[in-house]
Every structure is written in C-alpha cells, then in structure tokens.
Design an enzyme around this catalytic site. Structure first.
Site, PDB file in Angstrom:
ATOM      1  CB  SER A 137      -0.948   0.013   1.199  1.00 22.14           C
ATOM      2  OG  SER A 137      -0.229   0.145   2.398  1.00 22.14           O
ATOM      3  CE  LYS A 159      -3.471   1.923   5.177  1.00 18.14           C
ATOM      4  NZ  LYS A 159      -3.414   1.210   3.926  1.00 18.14           N
TER       5      LYS A 159
END
Length: 88
Positions: free
Chosen positions: A33, A77
């Site tokens: 990610s 993130k």
C-alpha cells in the site's frame, strides 16, 4: 553494589520507555500500500512522536495507526486530507 546496579537498570529502563513513548520509535512497514515510498518486502522506519503532539501534521505525511480490523497490528498510511477537505 547490587543496589547501585539495580538503580542504574531502573534509570536506563525509564529512559528507554520515555524515549520510545514520547520521542521516537523504530518499526517495520510491510506491504504494497505504500509503494513506491516503502519497499513491498518491508522497510525499517524511524517514527518520531513529536509532530503529532503539536498538531503539525500535513497532507503527504506518513503516519502509523492501529489497524481497524486487527488492533494488535500497526499500519502505515499517507495523509490524503483532513476533515472538511475535498479529496479528488
């Protein structure tokens, strides 16, 4: 002598706890990610804890958070926006 060693050990442990909790920590970011910033196989990341305490997070910063599906895991993130922002 043993008491002095014990006090030194307690002082060292306290210092490590304070530094790890309030200054910086070392962790691993694993997964696709965060490509191309971090390697898919995993990168060692130094995380500083000072910026979030003073509210100076900005769009583009990488943050660590507890996983919503497994609270024992930490996820990496990138901040894409804040409350009230329009994300395209």
């Amino acid at each position: 002598m043993i008491i002095d060693y014990g006090f030194k050990l307690i002082k060292f442990g306290s210092l490590v706890y304070v530094v790890k909790s309030y200054v910086f920590d070392v962790t691993m970011c694993i997964g696709p990610s965060m490509l191309p910033t971090f390697n898919c196989a995993g990168d060692i990341v130094v995380v500083e804890h000072i910026t979030p305490r003073f509210g100076t997070l900005k769009v583009g910063h990488v943050v660590l958070a507890n996983s919503p599906t497994n609270p024992k895991k930490t996820i990496c993130k990138r901040i894409k926006g804040f409350g009230g922002d329009v994300v395209k």
